[in-house]
Design a protein around this motif. Structure first.
Motif, PDB file in Angstrom:
ATOM      1  N   GLU A  11       4.742 -25.065  33.647  1.00  7.25           N
ATOM      2  CA  GLU A  11       6.150 -25.383  33.408  1.00  7.25           C
ATOM      3  C   GLU A  11       6.544 -26.525  34.336  1.00  7.25           C
ATOM      4  N   ARG A  12       7.186 -27.522  33.760  1.00  5.63           N
ATOM      5  CA  ARG A  12       7.749 -28.628  34.541  1.00  5.63           C
ATOM      6  C   ARG A  12       9.232 -28.655  34.219  1.00  5.63           C
ATOM      7  N   GLU A  13       9.994 -27.955  35.037  1.00  6.02           N
ATOM      8  CA  GLU A  13      11.422 -27.816  34.766  1.00  6.02           C
ATOM      9  C   GLU A  13      12.249 -28.541  35.812  1.00  6.02           C
ATOM     10  N   ARG A  14      13.322 -29.136  35.310  1.00  8.09           N
ATOM     11  CA  ARG A  14      14.348 -29.693  36.200  1.00  8.09           C
ATOM     12  C   ARG A  14      15.562 -28.786  36.086  1.00  8.09           C
ATOM     13  N   ARG A  15      16.253 -28.568  37.207  1.00  7.85           N
ATOM     14  CA  ARG A  15      17.429 -27.698  37.238  1.00  7.85           C
ATOM     15  C   ARG A  15      18.627 -28.454  37.791  1.00  7.85           C
ATOM     16  N   TYR A  16      19.784 -28.213  37.153  1.00  5.41           N
ATOM     17  CA  TYR A  16      21.011 -28.896  37.543  1.00  5.41           C
ATOM     18  C   TYR A  16      22.157 -27.906  37.603  1.00  5.41           C
ATOM     19  N   LEU A  17      22.898 -27.939  38.697  1.00  7.83           N
ATOM     20  CA  LEU A  17      24.125 -27.169  38.818  1.00  7.83           C
ATOM     21  C   LEU A  17      25.181 -27.886  37.983  1.00  7.83           C
ATOM     22  N   LEU A  18      25.889 -27.128  37.132  1.00  8.85           N
ATOM     23  CA  LEU A  18      26.872 -27.717  36.220  1.00  8.85           C
ATOM     24  C   LEU A  18      28.290 -27.312  36.585  1.00  8.85           C
ATOM     25  N   ALA A  19      29.242 -28.162  36.225  1.00  7.16           N
ATOM     26  CA  ALA A  19      30.660 -27.855  36.420  1.00  7.16           C
ATOM     27  C   ALA A  19      31.222 -27.059  35.251  1.00  7.16           C
ATOM     28  N   SER A  20      30.605 -27.197  34.067  1.00 11.82           N
ATOM     29  CA  SER A  20      31.123 -26.493  32.883  1.00 11.82           C
ATOM     30  C   SER A  20      30.006 -26.258  31.877  1.00 11.82           C
TER      31      SER A  20
END
Length: 154
Positions: A11-20
């Motif tokens: 698995e090559r995953e990118r993770r991002y904290l979102l505002a909505s």
């Protein structure tokens, strides 16, 4: 290292904290993860919208520094196997996983109990830094241990 990882999926995953939460939710599942203390094992219980339950045992091996590239092996468990393993000491993480399909993108957004939204983009074999312009990113947390499942589990 190829031998021991013969049955693993990378698995090559990118993770991002979102505002909505983005528009385009096509499905939602409830997930309870149990990270077995002292191991690289995770027990996962997934409940679909129809009430169907899937239980799995996962093993994760990091392939590089940080959580961005991981070899994963998964075993599906029946009720008896789940009962034996579920008593192991573990830290727990509960979340709703929303599948988003929009403008040619398919990604997951995990909604955590505290309201945090974390998008996961699976790059598969094509590492990328592209993002959909409609994703309301607060911060890239791909390499931040605190935002991995194990880091969020209590």
């Amino acid at each position: 290292m190829a031998g021991p990882l013969k049955y693993a999926v990378v698995e090559r995953e990118r993770r991002y904290l979102l505002a909505s939460m983005p528009d385009g939710v096509t499905g939602t599942r409830d997930i309870v993860d149990r990270y077995v203390i002292g191991t690289r094992l995770r027990l996962r219980e997934v409940r679909g919208p129809d009430g169907a339950v899937t239980r799995k045992l996962g093993h994760k091996v990091r392939l590089s520094d940080g959580p961005g590239e991981i070899a994963c092996t998964t075993f599906y468990l029946d009720d008896e196997e789940w009962a034996v393993l579920a008593v192991l000491p573990a830290r727990t993480l509960r979340k709703k996983r929303h599948t988003i399909a929009r403008d040619g993108w398919v990604l997951a957004v995990d909604e955590h109990e505290d309201g945090a939204l974390v998008a996961e983009i699976d790059d598969r074999d094509e590492p990328s830094d592209r993002l959909p312009d409609w994703l309301d990113v607060v911060k890239d947390v791909t390499r931040d241990e605190a935002w991995t499942g194990g880091g969020l589990a209590r």
